[in-house]
Write an enzyme that holds these catalytic residues in place. Structure first.
Site, short mmCIF file in Angstrom:
data_model
loop_
_atom_site.label_atom_id
_atom_site.label_comp_id
_atom_site.label_asym_id
_atom_site.label_seq_id
_atom_site.Cartn_x
_atom_site.Cartn_y
_atom_site.Cartn_z
N CYS A 134 -38.26 84.25 37.00
CA CYS A 134 -39.09 83.51 38.01
C CYS A 134 -38.26 83.44 39.29
CB CYS A 134 -39.69 82.29 37.77
SG CYS A 134 -38.65 80.97 37.51
N CYS A 163 -42.36 78.53 35.03
CA CYS A 163 -41.63 80.19 34.74
C CYS A 163 -42.17 80.79 33.72
CB CYS A 163 -40.17 79.98 34.12
SG CYS A 163 -39.50 81.56 33.89
N TYR A 187 -13.08 101.79 8.73
CA TYR A 187 -11.90 102.33 8.02
C TYR A 187 -12.26 103.03 6.77
CZ TYR A 187 -7.66 102.79 5.42
OH TYR A 187 -6.72 103.38 4.87
N ASP A 188 -12.99 102.39 5.83
CA ASP A 188 -13.44 103.09 4.72
C ASP A 188 -14.25 104.47 4.83
OD1 ASP A 188 -12.56 100.94 3.05
OD2 ASP A 188 -14.38 99.87 2.77
N TYR A 228 -9.73 89.26 -12.43
CA TYR A 228 -10.52 90.47 -12.96
C TYR A 228 -10.10 91.46 -14.06
CZ TYR A 228 -9.29 92.77 -8.82
OH TYR A 228 -9.03 93.31 -7.80
N GLU A 277 -18.94 94.28 -11.79
CA GLU A 277 -18.45 93.05 -11.56
C GLU A 277 -18.65 93.17 -9.92
OE1 GLU A 277 -14.24 93.25 -12.26
OE2 GLU A 277 -14.68 93.72 -14.57
N CYS A 282 -32.98 82.42 38.01
CA CYS A 282 -33.63 82.86 36.59
C CYS A 282 -34.19 84.41 36.76
CB CYS A 282 -34.64 82.02 36.46
SG CYS A 282 -35.84 82.80 35.28
N ARG A 321 -0.81 93.17 -2.87
CA ARG A 321 -0.70 94.69 -3.14
C ARG A 321 0.30 95.57 -2.23
NH1 ARG A 321 -5.99 98.56 -2.90
NH2 ARG A 321 -5.77 98.03 -0.83
N CYS A 376 -33.30 77.50 33.59
CA CYS A 376 -34.52 77.71 34.82
C CYS A 376 -34.94 76.35 34.70
CB CYS A 376 -35.08 78.65 34.29
SG CYS A 376 -36.97 78.97 35.11
N SER A 411 -6.21 101.11 -6.42
CA SER A 411 -7.44 101.00 -5.71
C SER A 411 -8.94 101.60 -6.20
CB SER A 411 -7.47 101.66 -4.33
OG SER A 411 -8.29 101.04 -3.41
N LYS A 433 -20.54 100.48 -2.65
CA LYS A 433 -20.50 99.59 -1.47
C LYS A 433 -21.75 99.47 -0.82
CE LYS A 433 -16.93 99.39 0.64
NZ LYS A 433 -15.55 99.27 0.87
N LYS A 487 -17.67 92.86 -6.16
CA LYS A 487 -16.50 93.52 -5.47
C LYS A 487 -15.96 92.55 -4.49
CE LYS A 487 -14.21 97.40 -3.31
NZ LYS A 487 -13.48 96.50 -2.19
N ASP A 495 -14.53 90.54 -1.51
CA ASP A 495 -14.02 91.01 -0.40
C ASP A 495 -13.11 90.19 0.09
OD1 ASP A 495 -13.54 92.53 2.03
OD2 ASP A 495 -15.25 91.99 2.93
N LYS A 502 -17.12 99.75 -14.25
CA LYS A 502 -16.05 100.14 -14.79
C LYS A 502 -16.26 100.66 -16.06
CE LYS A 502 -13.20 96.42 -12.51
NZ LYS A 502 -12.37 95.38 -12.49
S1 IVH Z 1 -10.60 96.82 -9.92
C1 IVH Z 1 -8.03 99.55 -11.34
N1 IVH Z 1 -12.45 94.95 -9.62
O1 IVH Z 1 -11.12 96.16 -4.36
C2 IVH Z 1 -8.87 98.75 -10.96
N2 IVH Z 1 -11.07 95.66 -7.77
O2 IVH Z 1 -11.20 98.83 -2.81
C3 IVH Z 1 -8.73 98.69 -9.35
N3 IVH Z 1 -11.56 94.43 -5.54
O3 IVH Z 1 -7.80 96.86 -4.30
C4 IVH Z 1 -9.33 97.49 -8.80
N4 IVH Z 1 -13.18 93.18 -6.74
O4 IVH Z 1 -8.63 94.50 -4.30
C5 IVH Z 1 -11.46 95.81 -9.03
N5 IVH Z 1 -13.93 93.20 -9.53
C6 IVH Z 1 -12.95 93.91 -9.04
C7 IVH Z 1 -12.70 93.80 -7.65
C8 IVH Z 1 -11.66 94.59 -7.15
C9 IVH Z 1 -12.41 93.27 -5.49
C10 IVH Z 1 -10.65 94.97 -4.67
C11 IVH Z 1 -9.34 95.14 -5.25
C12 IVH Z 1 -9.07 96.71 -4.90
C13 IVH Z 1 -10.18 97.04 -3.96
C14 IVH Z 1 -10.48 98.26 -4.11
#
Ligand code: IVH
Length: 671
Positions: free
Chosen positions: A416, A436, A36-37, A230, A114, A413, A137, A431, A82, A319, A116, A118, A295
């Protein structure tokens, strides 16, 4: 005919909108998150290059997701944003360049990195320090109210500051965090579901989404979710000015924040080097992360940089390569193992998973196939992470057209041709032919492997060559090979032959437990082999042991003892052991000569750390002089041998009046 960018953009919009609907409305995705991404990211780039192609209904114009109809809706205080993605170091550098063009040249940036997480993004609202609302969200502007469900999560502070001595809470604060499952909890949850006859969750993320978006909070409470926070989405009062301070501020208020997994950099190249330290590190975590978030630390600069579509310009998600892909399961092949067990292997329409083309993936066993209801012709999710063999996670049942065929074990099998057998009460099929060729190869591979006889340089390829040319028929034949025989094989020169012969020779003197484990008796691995040898210090003695005698050994059940007796009762196995002996393999444990009887009849209990000896060394010393050691203190204990920081055993000894000695005291007894 090549597609125009306009055609491709239209196609992507339609595809993405379809998948958003599958995921968020039907809760039944038909592609993986990473796939998807990629579609999404392709559209973002296309629209960036051709801004005229952006339409109001483009999925980039809103945050993916649509609230579930039956949960109450909430309007977010500020759009829950996002992230844009980066898939390479150059993407990260390009991001820095893009924002650099929007900033005065004099600005020096610093960054926070940081994990990310999942999981599932949520917004938590606090008024005068009290948790009043939590929402998913949703589409970024309108989410689902899951307040009662969130209240069941124990690390979510219902009141801030959690510690009354902490900094005062602002009048209003909206915190952003992520809800996820710990991997260990997720596995346990799936185990319970399988036991209860319910379908297991495909991955922790879907499971977390399912657990949180429940109408009945009791169901959420039964599935122990985790939370990590976060960032601050909105709030009043005196709030931190940087992301780094925000993390610490939130932690100070009592929110779960993984500050230890975050880093602060002011040099971009150093930061990029740091990103790669996570290739390995991520595997040590008990939760899934799908990348790292970079960030801009200064929140004013972050705000000034603004937003494109739904993504703030001031942060970027780096990613990790995708590890899950969908593809077609074309056919099933069967592998024969050393014990004869047949395992199913998926033959796939080749697919690239984290940079490697995968054509085959394991289906583990027939139980797994049945449990996941995987069929030939299915579109399946394939996962490959790190060193793990690629495996089929499960089918995308919604994509079936009815032509899919169940996977059934073969009648014979595949190697053999012997008729397949099944043990009563077991799902596995075998088997039954010990000769064998595939079973022989696997048994030899096991025998020479690191945990067993450890014959260096003897890999699968050479084992297959030796078996195929008839030079060896069983493991004992290895010990009669000559250099000339090796030289007949393809790819062998004098040096290689000599090295292998030396490695074989070195294995002749492996300790007895290794030899025993290498035989591949069912249930007899390294630990059990050690246990056996501690009671029967030679192969001869073990071969004569009765099942009763074996079962009396603590730690040996009827199944393993039965397997041992059955193994040695088989004349072919007895002949094999004879042949190994003739080949020079050592069949006796080195029995250490008793040093003295000075401690005969005495029982010692050890507690704490001794100044010069390890516990094992102390045990050995006591045993060499005829004494015994035990794990717990009783009236029968002769001495407690106490070191630094002794435990409760010393208290117990004093209570019972058992005499106490230290390391010097023990040595004095031996003098
Ligand atoms: S910051 C304005 N920090 O990743 C900042 N997002 O694909 C926007 N996510 O929707 C998000 N860990 O659900 C931020 N350390 C992190 C994160 C994080 C996971 C998720 C979050 C966001 C998605 C974006």
């Amino acid at each position: 005919m090549t597609k125009t960018p306009a055609d491709r953009a239209a196609e992507l919009r339609e595809l993405i909108n379809f998948h958003i609907y599958r995921y968020h409305v039907l809760a039944a995705p038909v592609i993986t998150d990473s796939e998807y991404d990629e579609l999404y990211w392709e559209l973002v780039q296309l629209e960036e290059e051709h801004p005229e192609l952006v339409t109001p209904d483009s999925p980039t114009m809103r945050v993916a997701g649509q609230a579930r109809d039956d949960l109450p809706k909430v309007q977010h205080a500020a759009t829950v944003l996002s992230l844009q993605n980066a898939f390479s170091d150059d993407d990260v550098r390009a991001w820095r360049e893009r924002i650099g063009k929007l900033l005065p040249t004099t600005v020096d940036l610093d960054y926070v990195v940081e994990p990310k997480f999942d999981g599932l993004s949520i917004a938590l609202t606090y008024e005068n320090g009290v948790f009043v609302q939590g929402a998913t969200r949703g589409d970024g502007d309108i989410g689902e109210d899951v307040t009662p469900n969130l209240r069941t999560i124990r690390h979510l502070p219902l009141r801030i500051p959690a510690d009354p001595d902490g900094p005062p809470a602002p009048p209003r604060l909206v915190v952003r965090g992520e809800i996820y499952f710990e991997l260990s909890t997720f596995e346990e949850l799936n185990r319970q579901r399988i036991e209860a006859g319910e379908p297991p969750f495909v991955n922790p993320r879907n499971a977390a989404s399912g657990a949180l978006r429940q109408l009945n909070p009791r169901i959420t409470a039964e599935r122990p979710l985790s939370l990590t926070c976060y960032t601050i989405l909105d709030g009043d009062g005196d709030l931190p000015q940087t992301q780094w301070d925000t993390l610490h501020y939130l932690q100070g208020l009592g929110f779960p924040v993984m500050v230890d997994l975050c880093a602060h950099y002011d040099d971009l190249e150093e930061l990029i080097a740091y990103l790669h330290t996570w290739d390995k590190r991520r595997k040590t975590l008990d939760f899934e992360i799908d990348g790292l978030v970079i960030k801009v630390n200064d929140l004013r600069i972050m705000a000034d940089l603004g937003v494109v579509g739904k993504d703030p310009r001031g942060s970027v998600a780096f990613k990790f390569p995708a590890e899950e892909r969908t593809t077609r399961l074309l056919d099933v092949a069967f592998n024969v193992g050393r014990t004869g067990v047949l395992t199913p292997n998926a033959v796939l329409d080749p697919v690239v998973v984290s940079g490697v083309t995968v054509k085959q993936a394991t289906l583990h066993n027939f139980d797994y196939v049945a449990e996941k209801d995987i069929r030939i012709g299915d579109t399946v999710i394939v996962k490959r992470s790190g060193e793990v063999i690629p495996y089929v996670v499960g089918p995308v049942a919604d994509l079936r057209d009815g032509s899919e065929q169940p996977i059934r074990p073969p009648a014979a099998c595949p190697v053999c041709g012997s008729s397949i057998t099944q043990q009563p009460g077991e799902v596995a099929v075998y088997c039954p032919n010990p000769a064998c060729p595939e079973r022989v190869v696997r048994a030899i591979e096991y025998f020479v492997s690191q945990g067993a006889m450890d014959i260096e340089g003897m890999g699968e390829r050479i084992v297959r060559q030796l078996v195929a040319t008839g030079l060896i028929r069983d493991v004992a034949d290895l010990y009669f090979l000559t250099a000339d025989q090796f030289l007949e094989l393809e790819g062998f020169a004098q040096k290689k032959a000599e090295n292998l012969l030396a490695a074989i020779d070195a294995s002749r003197s492996r300790p007895l437990p290794r030899v025993l484990a290498a035989l591949g008796i069912k249930g007899v691995g390294g630990t059990i082999a050690e246990l056996l040898v501690s009671h029967y210090p030679s192969m001869e003695q073990l071969m004569q042991a009765s099942q009763d005698a074996l079962q009396n050994i603590e730690g040996l059940g009827p199944q393993i003892s039965g397997a041992i007796v059955a193994f040695f009762a088989d004349t072919a196995n007895r002949a094999l052991i004879d042949k190994l002996k003739q080949g020079g393999v050592k069949m006796d444990a080195e029995v250490k000569a008793r040093a003295s009887d000075k401690l005969a009849g005495l029982t010692f209990v050890l507690t704490g750390t001794l100044p010069t000896m390890t516990r094992g060394q102390a045990d050995e010393l006591i045993e060499q002089h005829g004494g015994k050691t035990s794990g717990s203190v009783s009236k029968k204990t002769s001495y407690v041998l106490a070191g630094e920081a002794p435990g409760s055993k010393l208290d117990k000894a004093r209570e019972l009046g058992v005499p106490e000695i230290d390391e010097d005291g023990l040595k004095a007894l031996l003098d």
